[in-house]
Design a protein around this motif. Structure first.
Motif, PDB file in Angstrom:
ATOM      1  N   GLY A 238       0.817  -1.208   0.000  1.00 14.14           N
ATOM      2  CA  GLY A 238       0.000   0.000   0.000  1.00 14.14           C
ATOM      3  C   GLY A 238       0.849   1.256   0.000  1.00 14.14           C
ATOM      4  O   GLY A 238       0.513   2.254  -0.648  1.00 14.14           O
ATOM      5  N   GLU A 239       1.960   1.226   0.723  1.00 15.03           N
ATOM      6  CA  GLU A 239       2.854   2.388   0.755  1.00 15.03           C
ATOM      7  C   GLU A 239       3.497   2.606  -0.614  1.00 15.03           C
ATOM      8  O   GLU A 239       3.614   3.737  -1.086  1.00 15.03           O
ATOM      9  CB  GLU A 239       3.929   2.178   1.821  1.00 15.03           C
ATOM     10  CG  GLU A 239       4.858   3.362   1.981  1.00 15.03           C
ATOM     11  CD  GLU A 239       5.857   3.166   3.108  1.00 15.03           C
ATOM     12  OE1 GLU A 239       6.747   4.009   3.267  1.00 15.03           O
ATOM     13  OE2 GLU A 239       5.741   2.142   3.829  1.00 15.03           O
ATOM     14  N   THR A 241       2.255   1.696  -3.495  1.00 15.30           N
ATOM     15  CA  THR A 241       1.204   2.189  -4.381  1.00 15.30           C
ATOM     16  C   THR A 241       0.930   3.662  -4.128  1.00 15.30           C
ATOM     17  O   THR A 241       0.703   4.438  -5.070  1.00 15.30           O
ATOM     18  CB  THR A 241      -0.079   1.372  -4.182  1.00 15.30           C
ATOM     19  OG1 THR A 241       0.201  -0.019  -4.401  1.00 15.30           O
ATOM     20  CG2 THR A 241      -1.165   1.827  -5.130  1.00 15.30           C
ATOM     21  N   SER A 242       0.957   4.062  -2.860  1.00 16.67           N
ATOM     22  CA  SER A 242       0.724   5.463  -2.523  1.00 16.67           C
ATOM     23  C   SER A 242       1.817   6.347  -3.104  1.00 16.67           C
ATOM     24  O   SER A 242       1.547   7.432  -3.617  1.00 16.67           O
ATOM     25  CB  SER A 242       0.662   5.630  -0.998  1.00 16.67           C
ATOM     26  OG  SER A 242       0.476   6.985  -0.649  1.00 16.67           O
ATOM     27  N   ALA A 246      -0.172   8.573  -5.545  1.00 15.46           N
ATOM     28  CA  ALA A 246      -0.515   9.852  -4.918  1.00 15.46           C
ATOM     29  C   ALA A 246       0.658  10.823  -4.889  1.00 15.46           C
ATOM     30  O   ALA A 246       0.530  11.983  -5.289  1.00 15.46           O
ATOM     31  CB  ALA A 246      -1.028   9.605  -3.494  1.00 15.46           C
ATOM     32  N   LEU A 316      -0.886   8.752   5.732  1.00 21.97           N
ATOM     33  CA  LEU A 316      -1.789   8.379   4.653  1.00 21.97           C
ATOM     34  C   LEU A 316      -1.299   7.119   3.946  1.00 21.97           C
ATOM     35  O   LEU A 316      -2.093   6.255   3.563  1.00 21.97           O
ATOM     36  CB  LEU A 316      -1.907   9.533   3.657  1.00 21.97           C
ATOM     37  CG  LEU A 316      -2.992   9.406   2.580  1.00 21.97           C
ATOM     38  CD1 LEU A 316      -4.364   9.249   3.222  1.00 21.97           C
ATOM     39  CD2 LEU A 316      -2.969  10.620   1.664  1.00 21.97           C
ATOM     40  N   ALA A 317       0.025   7.001   3.785  1.00 21.29           N
ATOM     41  CA  ALA A 317       0.581   5.794   3.164  1.00 21.29           C
ATOM     42  C   ALA A 317       0.299   4.565   4.018  1.00 21.29           C
ATOM     43  O   ALA A 317      -0.025   3.486   3.497  1.00 21.29           O
ATOM     44  CB  ALA A 317       2.080   5.969   2.945  1.00 21.29           C
ATOM     45  N   ASN A 320      -3.303   3.631   3.615  1.00 19.29           N
ATOM     46  CA  ASN A 320      -3.487   2.958   2.324  1.00 19.29           C
ATOM     47  C   ASN A 320      -2.978   1.522   2.378  1.00 19.29           C
ATOM     48  O   ASN A 320      -3.541   0.626   1.731  1.00 19.29           O
ATOM     49  CB  ASN A 320      -2.759   3.725   1.221  1.00 19.29           C
ATOM     50  CG  ASN A 320      -3.458   5.023   0.880  1.00 19.29           C
ATOM     51  OD1 ASN A 320      -4.639   5.188   1.136  1.00 19.29           O
ATOM     52  ND2 ASN A 320      -2.723   5.959   0.314  1.00 19.29           N
ATOM     53  N   ALA A 323      -5.681  -0.564   4.014  1.00 19.97           N
ATOM     54  CA  ALA A 323      -6.794  -0.785   3.093  1.00 19.97           C
ATOM     55  C   ALA A 323      -6.409  -1.727   1.965  1.00 19.97           C
ATOM     56  O   ALA A 323      -7.189  -2.608   1.578  1.00 19.97           O
ATOM     57  CB  ALA A 323      -7.271   0.557   2.522  1.00 19.97           C
ATOM     58  N   ASP A 324      -5.214  -1.558   1.430  1.00 17.09           N
ATOM     59  CA  ASP A 324      -4.773  -2.417   0.323  1.00 17.09           C
ATOM     60  C   ASP A 324      -4.654  -3.869   0.765  1.00 17.09           C
ATOM     61  O   ASP A 324      -5.041  -4.785   0.033  1.00 17.09           O
ATOM     62  CB  ASP A 324      -3.415  -1.913  -0.186  1.00 17.09           C
ATOM     63  CG  ASP A 324      -2.938  -2.695  -1.403  1.00 17.09           C
ATOM     64  OD1 ASP A 324      -3.472  -2.477  -2.487  1.00 17.09           O
ATOM     65  OD2 ASP A 324      -2.019  -3.523  -1.242  1.00 17.09           O
ATOM     66  N   TYR A 346      -8.188   0.577  10.059  1.00 22.34           N
ATOM     67  CA  TYR A 346      -8.161   1.646   9.055  1.00 22.34           C
ATOM     68  C   TYR A 346      -8.575   2.981   9.680  1.00 22.34           C
ATOM     69  O   TYR A 346      -7.975   4.030   9.413  1.00 22.34           O
ATOM     70  CB  TYR A 346      -9.088   1.285   7.909  1.00 22.34           C
ATOM     71  CG  TYR A 346      -9.033   2.225   6.734  1.00 22.34           C
ATOM     72  CD1 TYR A 346      -7.852   2.397   6.020  1.00 22.34           C
ATOM     73  CD2 TYR A 346     -10.155   2.945   6.327  1.00 22.34           C
ATOM     74  CE1 TYR A 346      -7.792   3.254   4.932  1.00 22.34           C
ATOM     75  CE2 TYR A 346     -10.105   3.806   5.244  1.00 22.34           C
ATOM     76  CZ  TYR A 346      -8.921   3.953   4.548  1.00 22.34           C
ATOM     77  OH  TYR A 346      -8.860   4.809   3.479  1.00 22.34           O
TER      78      TYR A 346
END
Length: 729
Positions: A238-239, A241-242, A246, A316-317, A320, A323-324, A346
């Motif tokens: 997730g990090e 991807t962020s 983002a 935020l990372a 994410n 969530a991911d 989350y």
């Protein structure tokens, strides 16, 4: 504790506790420099209000002249700044000398907190800015045209107050209707030119933003693809991807957009100042008081906002990542009714994000109050003094109107620059992570370039020791050695966690052994060109991954022209079909509506487990590999699918050098040699019959599997059936 050995003269300066303001002596003198700067600025304002109009000295009246007075003020400011630098350098040098003369254990001589971190941060910022400049340099022509358009727009914008003041004079004082009409036309022309050039500048900078965004994403993605597997073991998906989704957008949008605004505001401020000094240099000097104040406020706010920006991005990372992880395994979440705990995790991450955003909002509120109030105070002072100049007939009413419009434009420019500097600080904070990942070097050495004319595929592991980077305290392999000769089928068996799959990963050069060697044909695996080697060493994993593309392209994965494969070496349709026949999947593919052009769906969701496994086997075979690695190729399948896949494996293992990892002994009973791996070493090896007769670890594994199979056989066997020996093996 070792006593201080500095000289007596140095003792008071170096060995005594330093004064505290910000970060020691430097902060103390910075405070004094700021005070002196404000006093000199106030003196400049007094000169502007009460000074005579003589620019140069007049010996008859004894007036020293404005030029002399302002030069003295400027020299005083430069001397204060130089003194601050010299004192700071002197104190730092004495401290460094004292540290060299004293023991490292002396508490009073320890490096102040944050010095190393600040230096590292400055180096990181410099690298980030240089990287972004390098990426934007490819659009130099585009950005130059955009800047030129912005400069013309700023010039046209600066002419609007000038023509406005003239219109006021022609309407009220001179009462010249022709000049009034002509000047009104000039005002409209300046407004139209400002609008046109503003649109051109905005459009070109938008193109620049998009191009920079594409370059950042492309280079970051390429950097991620070349990272070692140990990085992905520790980094959260997730990090990553962020960062890719983002942060790259934040960097491109914020930096390009804010540089656009910064260049526009700076150009506008310079032009407006020129017109202001032309209208009234006295009022211009008074207005100039807000420049250092606005910049100082922006600097303080920008530093604080930048720290918050980095924390916000990090939280935020992490949110994410939670969530991911949950969405990527939503079936497991629902199967265990863990929705509430996932939502709580989350929500907890989002709560930390919310708190930081509230701090950001409070800081922004404080900044905006100050930044909005200060220009209005200056406007009131300028209007008050300008009114006195108009009453004294030293300035026309139209000029005062023009000047007030200039002052508002200048105030807006510096307020925009303050906002931009703060936003740029936040953008650089987000860019730090992106640039850090772009420049990150893999932990493994640079890939080799060796591509021999012939490749027999003789595999040898010699005294290999290995630990995963994510688990450095847990040894996986402890001096393991094995050899697979060309044409052999060697099987690795043993309990879970013994190191079997780790051997396969080392052979693929996903990781580096901490000790020992992994060789092909007598050469270290790292010396070979990785793309060349992976076309000759193919693997079929326990859970093969298929991609959202056609069956044919999944079989050809990594062998297409886009992968750098010469056109003559790209497998043909006949090669693909031949590989599918060997994998016992050709007839299944032909039965599909679109044949080899049928879509597999994301992660092969439109195919069964057995079909995916056989397509993975075809993907390995189409490479015509010299070495075939089978890592639990049938363990995740049902009985029918396993039988189909096993038939395919039995047909191909006779013609390749094969290393098999298996729990189900039926997969490896006909292997040339069987190696029993336990606790990172080979504890037994030999043929199936020999190991059974030896009655060791392998024999115990067979007995346990036979007992487990016998306990479930009554569910599927007819009463007249009896277990054959091959059912357990």
């Amino acid at each position: 504790m070792t006593p201080c050995t500095a000289t007596t003269a140095e003792h008071a300066l170096v060995c005594s506790p330093p004064p505290r303001f910000g970060s020691g002596a430097k902060g103390q003198y910075s405070q004094g420099w700021l005070l002196c700067e404000m006093l000199l600025l106030g003196k400049a304002v007094l000169v502007a209000i009460y000074g005579l109009d003589d620019v140069f000295p007049d010996t008859r009246t004894g007036n020293v002249g404005l030029a002399f007075m302002f030069c003295c003020i400027l020299c005083s400011a430069l001397c204060v700044a130089l003194e601050t630098l010299l004192v700071t350098h002197f104190v730092t040098g004495r401290r460094d000398k004292a540290r060299a003369l004293t023991s490292e254990e002396t508490p009073l001589l320890e490096k102040p907190d944050g010095v190393d971190e600040a230096a590292a941060q400055q180096a990181s910022d410099a690298r980030t800015i240089l990287t972004l400049v390098a990426y934007s340099a490819q659009d130099t022509v585009l950005l130059s045209v955009a800047f030129a358009a912005g400069a013309l727009a700023a010039l046209a914008l600066a002419l609007i107050p000038y023509f406005t003041g003239q219109i006021v004079d022609y309407a009220t004082i001179d009462q010249d209707s022709h000049a009034f009409t002509l000047t009104t036309g000039k005002l409209l022309a300046a407004s139209l030119a400002c609008a046109i050039f503003t649109g051109i500048r905005g459009g070109l900078f938008t193109v620049g933003i998009t191009r920079l965004n594409v370059r950042l994403r492309t280079n970051l993605f390429a950097s991620l693809l070349r990272q070692d597997m140990g990085y992905f073991d520790t980094a959260k998906s997730g990090e990553i991807t962020s960062r890719l989704a983002a942060d790259t957008t934040t960097v491109a949008d914020q930096i390009c957009l804010n540089i656009n605004v910064l260049m526009r505001s700076l150009t506008q401020a310079v032009l407006v100042l020129i017109f202001m000094f032309h209208a009234s240099w006295r009022l211009a000097v008074i207005t100039f008081i807000m420049i250092p104040c606005a910049l100082s406020i922006s600097k303080v706010y920008g530093a604080y906002f930048r720290k918050l920006g980095k924390k916000v991005q990090a939280e935020l990372a992490e949110a994410n990542a939670v969530a991911d992880e949950a969405l990527g395994n939503v079936g497991t979440v629902r199967a265990h009714a863990a929705e509430d705990s996932v939502k709580a995790a989350y929500a907890a991450k989002l709560q930390l994000f919310y708190v930081l955003e509230m701090k950001t909002a409070l800081a922004y509120c404080t900044y905006m109050v100050t930044a909005t109030f200060l220009p209005n105070v200056v406007s009131a002072g300028v209007l008050f003094y300008g009114g006195h100049l108009v009453l004294a007939n030293r300035m026309s009413a139209g000029a005062l109107v023009s000047f007030m419009l200039y002052q508002q434009s200048l105030s807006g420019s510096f307020q925009s620059m303050g906002d931009v500097l703060s936003a740029l600080s936040a953008a650089v904070g987000a860019a730090d992570k992106v640039v850090e990942l772009i420049h990150r070097q893999p932990a493994t050495p640079a890939p080799g370039t060796y591509t021999p004319d012939t490749f027999a595929g003789r595999l040898q592991l010699s005294d290999v020791h290995f630990r995963y980077p994510a688990r450095p305290d847990a040894p996986v392999l402890n001096g393991l050695s094995l050899q697979v000769n060309p044409g052999e089928v060697v099987a690795l068996v043993g309990s879970s966690g013994g190191g079997k799959s780790s051997i396969v990963k080392l052979i693929q050069h996903f990781y580096m052994p901490s000790q020992g060697h992994v060789r092909f044909d007598g050469r270290d695996v790292g010396l070979y060109n990785p793309k060349w080697l992976r076309r000759r060493v193919a693997i079929v994993n326990q859970e093969p991954t298929l991609f959202a593309r056609s069956i044919k392209r999944n079989i050809l994965y990594g062998l297409e022209r886009e992968d750098g494969v010469p056109a003559a070496e790209v497998p043909t349709q006949a090669d693909v079909e031949h590989a599918a026949q060997l994998a016992n999947i050709h007839h299944v593919i032909l039965a599909m509506p679109q044949g080899y052009d049928s879509e597999c769906g994301e992660r092969g969701v439109q195919l069964s487990g057995g079909q995916k496994q056989r397509i993975a086997i075809a993907r390995a075979l189409v490479r015509r590999p010299a070495v075939l690695l089978l890592d639990e190729a049938t363990s995740a399948l049902d009985a029918d699918s396993e039988a189909a896949v096993q038939d395919a494996l039995d047909g191909i293992m006779k013609h390749h050098t094969v290393l098999v990892v298996a729990h189900r002994l039926s997969t490896i009973q006909n292997a040339t040699r069987i190696l029993v791996v336990s606790k990172g070493t080979v504890v037994e090896q030999g043929r199936h019959e020999d190991l059974i007769e030896a009655g060791g670890t392998y024999s115990a594994l067979v007995r346990r599997q036979m007992q487990k199979s016998a306990s479930t056989m009554s569910l599927t066997m007819r009463p007249d059936q009896g277990p054959g020996p091959s059912m357990f093996l």
